[in-house]
Motif scaffolding. Structure first.
Motif, PDB file in Angstrom:
ATOM      1  N   LEU A 172       5.485   1.696   7.691  1.00 58.83           N
ATOM      2  CA  LEU A 172       6.638   1.597   6.793  1.00 58.83           C
ATOM      3  C   LEU A 172       7.873   2.283   7.367  1.00 58.83           C
ATOM      4  CD1 LEU A 172       4.934   2.143   3.314  1.00 58.83           C
ATOM      5  CD2 LEU A 172       5.850   0.013   4.263  1.00 58.83           C
ATOM      6  N   SER A 173       7.665   3.359   8.102  1.00 59.50           N
ATOM      7  CA  SER A 173       8.808   4.085   8.680  1.00 59.50           C
ATOM      8  C   SER A 173       9.347   3.382   9.918  1.00 59.50           C
ATOM      9  CB  SER A 173       8.375   5.506   9.056  1.00 59.50           C
ATOM     10  OG  SER A 173       7.519   5.464  10.186  1.00 59.50           O
ATOM     11  N   GLY A 174       8.587   2.439  10.449  1.00 59.28           N
ATOM     12  CA  GLY A 174       9.015   1.763  11.678  1.00 59.28           C
ATOM     13  C   GLY A 174       8.627   2.518  12.940  1.00 59.28           C
ATOM     14  N   GLU A 175       7.897   3.630  12.752  1.00 62.68           N
ATOM     15  CA  GLU A 175       7.440   4.392  13.922  1.00 62.68           C
ATOM     16  C   GLU A 175       6.466   3.562  14.763  1.00 62.68           C
ATOM     17  OE1 GLU A 175       6.341   8.301  12.716  1.00 62.68           O
ATOM     18  OE2 GLU A 175       5.282   8.728  14.582  1.00 62.68           O
ATOM     19  N   ILE A 176       5.679   2.740  14.087  1.00 54.97           N
ATOM     20  CA  ILE A 176       4.791   1.788  14.773  1.00 54.97           C
ATOM     21  C   ILE A 176       5.228   0.381  14.383  1.00 54.97           C
ATOM     22  CG2 ILE A 176       2.440   0.884  14.921  1.00 54.97           C
ATOM     23  CD1 ILE A 176       2.596   3.523  16.273  1.00 54.97           C
ATOM     24  N   ARG A 177       5.617  -0.396  15.383  1.00 59.03           N
ATOM     25  CA  ARG A 177       6.019  -1.783  15.127  1.00 59.03           C
ATOM     26  C   ARG A 177       5.277  -2.695  16.090  1.00 59.03           C
ATOM     27  NH1 ARG A 177      11.886  -3.285  15.239  1.00 59.03           N
ATOM     28  NH2 ARG A 177      11.619  -2.688  17.429  1.00 59.03           N
ATOM     29  N   CYS A 217      -3.675   6.413   5.091  1.00 62.10           N
ATOM     30  CA  CYS A 217      -2.343   6.766   4.583  1.00 62.10           C
ATOM     31  C   CYS A 217      -1.375   6.979   5.736  1.00 62.10           C
ATOM     32  CB  CYS A 217      -2.417   8.028   3.717  1.00 62.10           C
ATOM     33  SG  CYS A 217      -3.248   7.770   2.140  1.00 62.10           S
ATOM     34  N   ASP A 218      -1.816   7.661   6.772  1.00 63.23           N
ATOM     35  CA  ASP A 218      -0.940   7.913   7.918  1.00 63.23           C
ATOM     36  C   ASP A 218      -0.537   6.611   8.600  1.00 63.23           C
ATOM     37  OD1 ASP A 218       0.257   9.896   9.839  1.00 63.23           O
ATOM     38  OD2 ASP A 218      -1.031   8.794  11.229  1.00 63.23           O
ATOM     39  N   LYS A 236      -3.149   8.707  13.286  1.00 63.59           N
ATOM     40  CA  LYS A 236      -4.359   9.490  13.014  1.00 63.59           C
ATOM     41  C   LYS A 236      -5.549   8.559  12.776  1.00 63.59           C
ATOM     42  CE  LYS A 236      -2.080  13.550  11.086  1.00 63.59           C
ATOM     43  NZ  LYS A 236      -1.723  14.256   9.828  1.00 63.59           N
ATOM     44  N   GLY A 237      -6.672   8.919  13.365  1.00 62.15           N
ATOM     45  CA  GLY A 237      -7.866   8.100  13.225  1.00 62.15           C
ATOM     46  C   GLY A 237      -7.975   7.013  14.262  1.00 62.15           C
ATOM     47  N   LEU A 296       0.822  -1.213   0.000  1.00 58.99           N
ATOM     48  CA  LEU A 296       0.000   0.000   0.000  1.00 58.99           C
ATOM     49  C   LEU A 296       0.855   1.261   0.000  1.00 58.99           C
ATOM     50  CD1 LEU A 296      -2.731  -1.064   2.601  1.00 58.99           C
ATOM     51  CD2 LEU A 296      -2.876  -1.105   0.105  1.00 58.99           C
ATOM     52  N   ALA A 297       2.171   1.086  -0.167  1.00 58.24           N
ATOM     53  CA  ALA A 297       3.094   2.222  -0.042  1.00 58.24           C
ATOM     54  C   ALA A 297       2.763   3.339  -1.023  1.00 58.24           C
ATOM     55  CB  ALA A 297       4.533   1.749  -0.232  1.00 58.24           C
ATOM     56  N   GLU A 298       2.352   2.984  -2.222  1.00 60.41           N
ATOM     57  CA  GLU A 298       2.101   3.999  -3.252  1.00 60.41           C
ATOM     58  C   GLU A 298       0.625   4.368  -3.362  1.00 60.41           C
ATOM     59  OE1 GLU A 298       4.716   5.342  -4.689  1.00 60.41           O
ATOM     60  OE2 GLU A 298       5.971   3.937  -3.543  1.00 60.41           O
TER      61      GLU A 298
END
Length: 293
Positions: A195-200, A188-189, A220-221, A167-169
């Motif tokens: 993908l950034s690894g902020e949430i693992r 999207c958020d 978000k959401g 879903l990256a794009e």
DNA sequence: CTCCAGGGATCAG
DNA sequence: CTGATCCATGGA
């Protein structure tokens, strides 16, 4: 619990406290379709197709016999037993709940075959973002359409829910075309933070419920209700207690004579009353509320 | 037509 | 900090 392999199917018997329709239709999961006619089938018979862990499954209940079609012994043991939470003793759980809370006896008995599914984290995160201020048939449609557009073919007419990198794009506009509505930006958020690894997923393992909820709410959401659904349905936090409009209604009716209470107050009340079994109690109450209120 | 859905972000006070 | 409003979409 007993199971044998016949042809390419797994036949499961002697599994107490398990009803397929109750388990799938109680609002914890959106990625399935009923295949039989509910009007013709009895209470203890149903057939579904569903997707989880990259696999499409066709499964049928006929009385106390469950058939997992076209399933290997290995998949059954490694995927479907954990997914349906079949090794857990729900008789003990229900006794614990009803002995301490006799007012729940009829409510638990009404949907005594519910099991809490162990679902995938990413799909659950996105599915419950989609669920906010939405209706179950619409949520199911958006999940199905996202899967058929960007997910892999999983067999049995089902597509797996796509992974984050698939879903990256995908843009906000793309999600809006799938009728996600104002939740498209939230999706999207969520994808970005995965993908950034902020949430693992691994980072939630040792966390207590409050810290876990706080971290999930950085997406978000995701607010208190959605965060509790994610914790309960995909992170194994069975003390989590999501409170939506239905839970608010049923708790006010059962415990407060219909008097309105704030959700924060109800959350504290539930934690005190049900403790570590909150998630189970919540699911029996939710199913009851949707049928009767 | 209005109202609401397994709510949360944002803004007003 | 709490409370009101807005948000897409579709069915009742």
């Amino acid at each position: 619990m007993k199971y044998t392999q016949e042809n390419n199917n797994i036949i499961l018997t002697d599994i107490p406290d398990f009803n397929l329709a109750q388990t799938l239709e109680c609002g914890q999961c959106f990625h399935f379709m009923r295949q039989d006619d509910p009007e013709k089938s009895g209470k203890d018979a149903s057939e579904y197709t569903l997707a989880a862990y990259g696999r499409g499954l066709r499964v049928r209940q006929a009385g106390d016999t469950f058939t997992f079609f076209d399933t290997s012994l290995e998949d059954f043991e490694k995927v479907w037993i954990p997914y349906f939470d079949l090794e857990r003793d729900y008789g003990r759980i229900k006794r614990f709940i009803t002995e301490r809370n006799p007012e729940l006896e009829a409510i638990v008995e009404r949907n005594a075959g519910i099991r809490l599914l162990n679902q995938e984290f990413f799909e659950t995160l996105l599915s419950f973002i989609i669920s906010q201020n939405n209706r179950i048939p619409q949520i199911k449609k958006v999940v199905a359409d996202i899967s058929s557009e960007w997910g892999r073919d999983a067999g049995n007419g089902m597509n797996a829910f796509p992974d984050a990198d698939m879903l990256a794009e995908v843009s906000e506009t793309d999600f809006r075309e799938k009728k996600a509505g104002f939740r498209a930006a939230y999706l999207c958020d969520a994808v970005e933070k995965i993908l950034s690894g902020e949430i693992r997923e691994e980072d939630f393992e040792g966390l207590g419920l409050a810290d876990c909820e706080k971290k999930l709410c950085t997406v978000k959401g995701v607010g208190p209700k959605v965060a509790n659904c994610i914790m309960l349905f995909s992170l194994g936090k069975r003390e989590a207690f999501p409170i939506d409009v239905w839970m608010k209604r049923v708790l006010e009716q059962v415990y407060f004579g219909g008097e309105a209470k704030a959700k924060t107050e109800l959350a504290a009340f539930a934690r005190e009353k049900y403790g570590e079994y909150g998630g189970y109690a919540q699911q029996y109450l939710f199913a009851y509320a949707r049928e009767e209120l």
